[in-house]
Design a protein around this motif. Structure first.
Motif: not given
Length: 97
Positions: A15-37
């Motif tokens: 839930r904390r990861l979900q909140h971080h990705l949805i609420q805190d860091r919506p600016d981080v793009q999915n493609i960038d996450m895919m490329n890094l992680t």
């Protein structure tokens, strides 16, 4: 630690990861996450869907995404997703061949 407490702690971390990705860091793009992680928000929603199905809960891809994103995916995309740079697209294509 018993199994129930372990599950509760894992759920809280999710839930904390979900909140971080949805609420805190919506600016981080999915493609960038895919490329890094190698995973992104859509992967997490798919894993959620798979877990639901393993538990006998019928859940569509759209339902899983709405549950994870807290809104219909199309609304999320309209509000937060930007056009991926040519560099990001090339890196994604290279790593997902």
């Amino acid at each position: 630690m018993d199994a129930e407490l372990k599950r509760d702690l894992e759920a809280a971390a999710f839930r904390r990861l979900q909140h971080h990705l949805i609420q805190d860091r919506p600016d981080v793009q999915n493609i960038d996450m895919m490329n890094l992680t190698g995973f992104c928000r859509n992967c997490l929603s798919r894993w959620y869907q798979e877990a639901a199905q393993e538990a006998g809960v019928d859940m569509s891809k759209a339902e899983a995404r709405e549950s994870f994103y807290g809104m219909p995916f199309e609304r999320w995309k309209d509000a937060h997703q930007t056009q991926a740079s040519p560099e990001a697209q090339a890196k994604f294509a290279e790593s997902h061949d």
